[in-house]
Scaffold this motif. Structure first.
Motif, PDB file in Angstrom:
ATOM      1  N   GLN A 301     -27.356  -3.278 -22.742  1.00 52.86           N
ATOM      2  CA  GLN A 301     -26.282  -4.335 -22.832  1.00 52.86           C
ATOM      3  C   GLN A 301     -26.564  -5.387 -21.726  1.00 52.86           C
ATOM      4  O   GLN A 301     -26.395  -6.485 -21.994  1.00 52.86           O
ATOM      5  N   HIS A 302     -27.028  -4.829 -20.469  1.00 52.94           N
ATOM      6  CA  HIS A 302     -27.243  -6.014 -19.365  1.00 52.94           C
ATOM      7  C   HIS A 302     -28.556  -6.713 -20.072  1.00 52.94           C
ATOM      8  O   HIS A 302     -28.552  -7.916 -19.831  1.00 52.94           O
ATOM      9  N   ARG A 305     -27.785  -9.376 -22.069  1.00 52.44           N
ATOM     10  CA  ARG A 305     -27.110 -10.749 -21.498  1.00 52.44           C
ATOM     11  C   ARG A 305     -28.121 -11.486 -20.910  1.00 52.44           C
ATOM     12  O   ARG A 305     -28.164 -12.728 -21.115  1.00 52.44           O
TER      13      ARG A 305
END
Length: 320
Positions: A301-302, A305
């Motif tokens: 998820q990091h 982004r």
């Protein structure tokens, strides 16, 4: 209460039903699909882990290379597989970046997979042949500035390609991206002098260091790698805030049962504690970083982004 003959006959079947619904895992060999060519860091890591798991399982882990389309060909096989724990994949962090780099992705890199475990950290290194007319990063940048377009920079996937082009962007030089199917192939061309420089993993570079025909010019992270402690980082050599690294993660198809994920993590914990595997990791230049599925999901998820922001800023170009 008295039970009739029919009830007595039905009772064992009812008790057996849950056991039949949950067959033992694994019930056959486990396919570990590596969506990259043989000889690269991920391939070496997967084979070492597969061998370490062999004594712990009733069936072997069979490593299968299915390279193509920046890892998409092999990874799609896993996305479409039955979520029974018999088909897994080990991918690098550009599994996420492909969403922004490729024009079409036949799966969602997050929701179509079950994160099983983080396997290793991938520090990237800038490798060059000793016959090249530069011995450190500053000399390479100066040579590239004086000879625009002559310093082809090898890459194997979206992350190493991005690192090479990001370095070029920040230093104001032109270094054409030369794409390879694996780190092993890239390093062969560096050793032979066909490729000036290339960004690859420590695992891909390490086997070639004994030839005396390769030098490491820089590492991609903010701190030095223990495998080449004498090599300064790009930051130390004047490229401010340059800190890029990858990881290798183990994924299964979406909806992989939690019991199988837990069993895999327990087995990996046993394998990683084995001094023999630890020694192999060190010899191969692999940085083990075993963490459970939730930590891998957080990293994914990091990355999503991070690359979304890079794409919005125009630093990632869609493949034509």
């Amino acid at each position: 209460m008295r039970l009739g003959r029919r009830s007595l006959l039905a009772a064992p079947l009812a008790l057996a039903t849950p056991a039949l619904a949950q067959p033992a895992w694994p019930s056959r060999p486990v396919r570990l699909i590596i969506p990259y060519a043989t000889g690269g860091g991920t391939d070496l890591l997967a084979r070492a882990i597969g061998e370490a798991l062999r004594p712990l399982l009733p069936h072997p882990v069979v490593v299968e290379n299915r390279a193509g389309a920046a890892g998409v060909v092999g990874t799609e096989v896993v996305a479409r597989a039955e979520p029974d724990g018999h088909t897994l994949t080990a991918v690098v962090s550009t599994h996420i970046m492909n969403r922004y780099h490729l024009t079409h992705l036949p799966y969602d890199p997050v929701t179509d997979f079950t994160p099983v475990a983080m396997l290793s950290r991938n520090t990237m290194v800038l490798a060059a042949g000793t016959a090249q007319p530069f011995a450190d990063l500053a000399q390479m940048v100066a040579f590239a500035r004086a000879n625009p377009g002559r310093v082809g920079t090898g890459s194997t996937e979206a992350l190493s390609s991005f690192i090479g082009q990001e370095l070029a962007r920040r230093t104001g030089i032109e270094t054409p991206d030369v794409q390879y199917r694996s780190g092993g192939q890239l390093m062969n061309d560096v050793v032979a002098g066909h490729l000036p420089v290339g960004w690859t993993s420590t695992a891909s570079a390490t086997p070639h260091m004994q030839t005396g025909r390769v030098r490491i010019l820089a590492v991609s992270t903010a701190t030095r790698t223990p495998f080449f402690p004498e090599v300064p980082t790009a930051q130390e050599q004047g490229v401010a805030e340059f800190d890029l690294a990858g990881w290798v993660g183990l994924l299964g198809p979406a909806k992989l049962p939690a019991a199988i994920v837990g069993r895999l993590n327990a087995l990996l914990g046993q394998a990683y504690a084995d001094p023999v595997l630890k020694g192999r990791f060190t010899a191969m230049g692999i940085e083990p970083d075993l963490r459970p599925g939730p930590a891998l999901l957080e990293a994914m998820q990091h990355e999503d982004r991070l690359w979304a922001a890079a794409a919005a800023a125009g630093h990632i170009q869609r493949q034509q």
